[in-house]
Design an enzyme around this catalytic site. Structure first.
Site, PDB file in Angstrom:
ATOM      1  N   ASP A  92      -9.369   3.363  -3.732  1.00  0.00           N
ATOM      2  CA  ASP A  92     -10.088   2.255  -3.623  1.00  0.00           C
ATOM      3  C   ASP A  92     -11.860   2.300  -4.193  1.00  0.00           C
ATOM      4  O   ASP A  92     -12.149   3.425  -4.449  1.00  0.00           O
ATOM      5  CB  ASP A  92     -10.531   2.214  -2.035  1.00  0.00           C
ATOM      6  CG  ASP A  92      -9.225   1.844  -1.276  1.00  0.00           C
ATOM      7  OD1 ASP A  92      -8.027   1.808  -1.866  1.00  0.00           O
ATOM      8  OD2 ASP A  92      -9.092   1.714  -0.075  1.00  0.00           O
ATOM      9  N   ASP A 104       0.775  -1.186  -0.181  1.00  0.00           N
ATOM     10  CA  ASP A 104       0.193  -0.122  -0.089  1.00  0.00           C
ATOM     11  C   ASP A 104       0.997   1.275   0.071  1.00  0.00           C
ATOM     12  O   ASP A 104       2.202   1.302  -0.085  1.00  0.00           O
ATOM     13  CB  ASP A 104      -0.896  -0.044   1.396  1.00  0.00           C
ATOM     14  CG  ASP A 104      -2.299   0.459   1.095  1.00  0.00           C
ATOM     15  OD1 ASP A 104      -2.605   1.248  -0.097  1.00  0.00           O
ATOM     16  OD2 ASP A 104      -3.213  -0.164   1.487  1.00  0.00           O
TER      17      ASP A 104
END
Length: 666
Positions: A247, A186
């Protein structure tokens, strides 16, 4: 397009252009090879045998349903459900632990300290359990010092130190020794710290290779920097997949069609996806509360035409049989997992928001087609064979979701598509003709000059090569001055056995150079020929300035709304190819319109890109004198201050007849 151009290229090879006709029976070449003792033994023409490439990952990931609340019990439960539901048998093989598995503690030697309360038998036992079910295991980390759960806590308190910065090789070795097969990296810590995306992720890729040299166990690398560093320009061959957007859903949100469509649009970077490397529009929302069965099918159709990773995010232990049947539809999975490994591209939008996408599949004359109706009313939609790169000869059509054959149709197929929905098809027809370019030198990684295109657009390139090794070999491909991409070439069995792999490349109208080069530290394959075929539905035009002889360009292939257009050396990239629609739009990337910023009508208004809205500020008139005027203001498309250098910004200005306001649509 690339801002780094190949310098000092010496020894250009001579190539011979061969006409090539391709039908259902396969390729037949007009062999006209030079005979010379200096040439190494090569096939007479491009191979017709396609090599299978690594498909996009399929599996399940924990975040969308469980956020940080994962432990040994949850992972075992979902692993068991993946098997018992039939998803594993359908191809879903990864069980991926996302953020929350680690609370950030390290031992004195810097190694990861595992929370025994969450993982009483340790992390190796978790991977072993997943493997015992015939599956593969994935894990999570961050490129920075802290993971996303530290900055955005959900179901657990924020824990500092959950990133891998300063421990890249150490942590990757740890994951490998535990037996994990996949790692998602991430970017929350990386973003806060202001790290450079390309530099950081390439360093992580190098650390993974170094760790593998120690453990013998390589990890699949999932780069998750949300498209913020434009990874479609540089991640191919370093990451196995890379996120192209933020996302698809944030914790606590209710999933919507708009969310999936936004991430779908942002994932369309066809030149970057090939030979086992994939654009990633994020984990799926299929089966989550708030979506209907029709929306779930739409979601799966969008991801499959992209050839995207299929990582389910719903609770597998509680899903309905309807959700299970949607997730395990074998015809849809076959499209997504197609061994040619290419991305679908938009090939038509005759009416605003009625969009046709085509994906080239393995075999000859095989296509997947998504008819996407983004309007609020049912609509009749047509796919034309010519747009897909097929001839007008009869082609058979099959509806994927109904699992029925629609019949055989010449030229095109028309059907009704429900509002805010899509129809997914497979089409079997006859390939249109292409052109073959053969290497007549002893080079293993040649340059093919004189590659001609009658129009700018996305082309299918089949690369004939031999790899007598036991593992994939790598080489780079570059078209003109565009970005360079790493291509993976699977073993062919022998150094004299030739196969093909496929890429999608953006060519300029006229003459192009397609250049291959060796990758440092990797043995190159023997590349012999390329076959180039048009996908006419992607064709467009370059806007070339009369004063500068440079093209209207979006810097670094950026897709961000409000990016100001500029001048740059013409290279034929997707960021320089515009479709002048019957609605007077100038569309780039298939979904962004050239736009007068904020509907401005004053001199100096920036010319930018924005999602196409149908507004008058996105409509342009091309005049016979070479000027291009904005329909809202009547002002001319103008290279600011009459400058001609790379990077000159484009604005609107009162038409004055000067050459900085004259354009050729090439």
């Amino acid at each position: 397009m690339s801002r780094t151009f190949a310098r000092g290229w010496a020894g250009r090879v001579t190539v011979r252009v061969l006409a090539l006709a391709l039908g259902l029976a396969g390729l037949t070449a007009m062999a006209d090879r030079e005979s010379s003792a200096s040439l190494h033994a090569e096939p007479a023409a491009v191979s017709t045998t396609q090599a299978d490439v690594t498909p996009p990952p399929m599996g399940w990931a924990s975040w969308n349903s469980f956020a940080s609340s994962i432990d040994s019990g949850v992972i075992k439960q979902q692993t068991d459900a993946l098997v018992s539901s039939g998803m594993a048998a359908a191809g879903y093989q990864y069980v991926n632990l996302d953020d929350g598995w680690w609370q950030g503690d390290r031992n004195a030697d810097g190694s990861i300290a595992v929370d025994a309360g969450l993982w009483p038998d340790g992390m190796k036992a978790v991977a072993d359990y997943i493997h015992s079910k015939g599956l593969k295991a994935g894990i999570y980390t961050d490129a920075g010092k802290n993971g996303c759960g530290y900055y955005y806590p959900t179901t657990r308190a924020a824990a500092p130190g959950t990133g891998m910065e300063g421990h890249y090789q150490q942590d990757l070795e740890t994951f490998q020794r535990w037996g994990f097969d996949y790692v998602k990296i991430d970017w929350c810590g990386g973003r806060v710290e202001g790290l450079d995306q390309e530099t950081t992720y390439k360093a992580i890729a190098a650390a993974d290779e170094a760790a593998t040299a120690v453990t013998g166990h390589r990890l699949v690398l999932s780069f998750c920097e949300w498209g913020s560093g434009l990874p479609w320009n540089w991640a191919t061959g370093y990451g196995d997949l890379w996120r192209t957007s933020t996302d698809v859903i944030l914790w606590g949100q209710t999933p919507t069609t708009a969310m999936m469509l936004t991430n779908f649009d942002r994932a369309l970077h066809p030149a970057a996806q090939h030979t086992g490397y994939y654009n990633d529009p994020d984990m799926m929302m299929t089966g989550m509360s708030g979506l209907t069965a029709a929306q779930n099918r739409l979601h799966m159709g969008l991801w499959s035409i992209l050839g995207a990773p299929l990582l389910a995010g719903n609770n597998l232990a509680t899903m309905s049989t309807t959700t299970r049947d949607i997730l395990t539809n074998r015809e849809l999975i076959a499209i997504d997992q197609d061994p040619r490994g290419l991305q679908g591209v938009k090939v038509a939008e005759d009416t605003r928001n009625l969009q046709v996408y085509g994906k080239v599949l393995a075999g000859t004359g095989k296509r997947a087609v998504l008819l996407l109706n983004r309007t609020g009313s049912d609509a009749s939609m047509t796919v034309r064979w010519a747009d897909l790169g097929l001839t007008s000869a009869a082609a058979s059509v099959r509806n994927v979701w109904s699992a029925t054959n629609a019949g055989s149709f010449s030229t095109s197929y028309t059907t009704t598509v429900p509002a805010n929905d899509a129809v997914l098809l497979t089409v079997s027809g006859t390939e249109a003709s292409g052109a073959t370019y053969e290497d007549t030198t002893t080079a293993t990684t040649p340059a093919f000059t004189g590659v001609t295109a009658t129009s700018a657009g996305t082309k299918l390139i089949d690369v004939t090569y031999a790899n007598g090794g036991s593992t994939a070999r790598k080489a780079t491909i570059q078209v003109g001055g565009q970005y360079t991409y790493v291509v993976s070439f699977p073993p062919t069995g022998a150094s004299s056995t030739y196969r093909t792999v496929s890429v999608l490349a953006h060519l300029a109208k006229g003459t192009n150079t397609v250049r291959f080069a060796a990758v440092s530290g990797s043995t190159a394959p023997d590349i012999d020929a390329i076959r180039v075929q048009n996908i006419p539905g992607t064709d467009g035009t370059a806007l070339v300035g009369a004063a500068s002889n440079r093209c209207v360009d979006l810097a670094k292939n950026t897709i961000t709304d409000a990016t100001q257009a500029e001048l740059w050396d013409c290279a034929g990239g997707q960021n320089q190819t515009f479709t002048h629609t019957t609605r007077d739009e100038l569309v780039v990337y298939g979904n962004k319109c050239l736009d007068a910023d904020n509907s401005g009508t004053a001199n100096g208004t920036k010319v930018i890109i924005w999602d196409c809205t149908g507004g008058t500020n996105q409509k342009w008139t091309v005049h016979s004198d070479g000027t291009v005027t904005n329909n809202l203001s009547g002002l001319c498309l103008d290279a600011s201050e009459a400058a001609t250098a790379n990077g000159t910004k484009l604005i609107l200005w009162t038409c004055n007849g000067q050459t900085n306001q004259k354009w050729t649509l090439n």
